[in-house]
Design a protein around this motif. Sequence first.
Motif, PDB file in Angstrom:
ATOM      1  N   LYS A 173      27.174  40.377  39.606  1.00  0.00           N
ATOM      2  CA  LYS A 173      27.586  41.436  40.526  1.00  0.00           C
ATOM      3  C   LYS A 173      26.384  42.241  41.015  1.00  0.00           C
ATOM      4  O   LYS A 173      26.442  42.880  42.070  1.00  0.00           O
ATOM      5  N   ARG A 174      25.306  42.189  40.241  1.00  0.00           N
ATOM      6  CA  ARG A 174      24.119  42.965  40.594  1.00  0.00           C
ATOM      7  C   ARG A 174      22.940  42.086  40.998  1.00  0.00           C
ATOM      8  O   ARG A 174      22.115  42.498  41.802  1.00  0.00           O
ATOM      9  N   ARG A 201      36.420  32.282  38.919  1.00  0.00           N
ATOM     10  CA  ARG A 201      35.168  33.006  39.156  1.00  0.00           C
ATOM     11  C   ARG A 201      34.319  33.077  37.890  1.00  0.00           C
ATOM     12  O   ARG A 201      33.087  33.080  37.950  1.00  0.00           O
TER      13      ARG A 201
END
Length: 233
Positions: free
Chosen positions: A196-197, A136
């Motif tokens: 993630k945002r 990832r």
Amino acid sequence: MESYVKQSMEVYSNGSFAEIMNFRNTEDPPFDFPAWVLFIVVLFVPLLNAPMFLFGMAAAKRGQFLHPSQESRRYLRWALLVPVGLGLKTTGVMLGKDHDWSGVGTLLGGQLLALGYLYLFAFLYAHSSRTSLVIRSFEAVGRMSLTNYLMQSVVCVMIFYGFGLGMFGKLGVLQGTLLAIVIYIVLAIGSLLWLKRFRSGPIERLLRIGTYWSWSGRAKPKTVAPSVTTIDS
């Protein structure tokens, strides 16, 4: 050449931004070539990297990286270029800079080594879990490739130049390698946290805005003219 190298190390490690830029723009490198030879070299240097771009375009067109699990054997075969490239580069170094073929081995070895690394990482990716943190992290760096490319430059400028930490010319091969790994890990962690945002990196977002002329960074939907139905009487 030796005096030029010493002067470069002094300016880059201790100089201000203005001094470094002035040195880069005004100081002539110590090459005993006429101006027309340097012009030809600068003109044809991009052609040395052109085959790599063409290779990437061909690989993308053939879809070699769309289905990693199905292409693992191909990846493994091409990954054998890693020892070949290392061997050529090592031979070039061992022959010495005064040998006629040393530059050929170093240059060709670098190109083959780059291809070998590409397929080696593709092979490891094909046999790794998509949910692992390492995979990832690599994916996050790839999705923010342009942002990370620019951030590497910013970070290294602040580490090596005189208006930063001034470490230019003060690190050995091992220290430089470890520093590169640390920088990559930090950028990978930053990329993971950013994605993630947000959907993409900041520079990638700006690029998409400029490409599509849209603040959303998405292509505007095409308007389809309504079809006209005629009734024959």
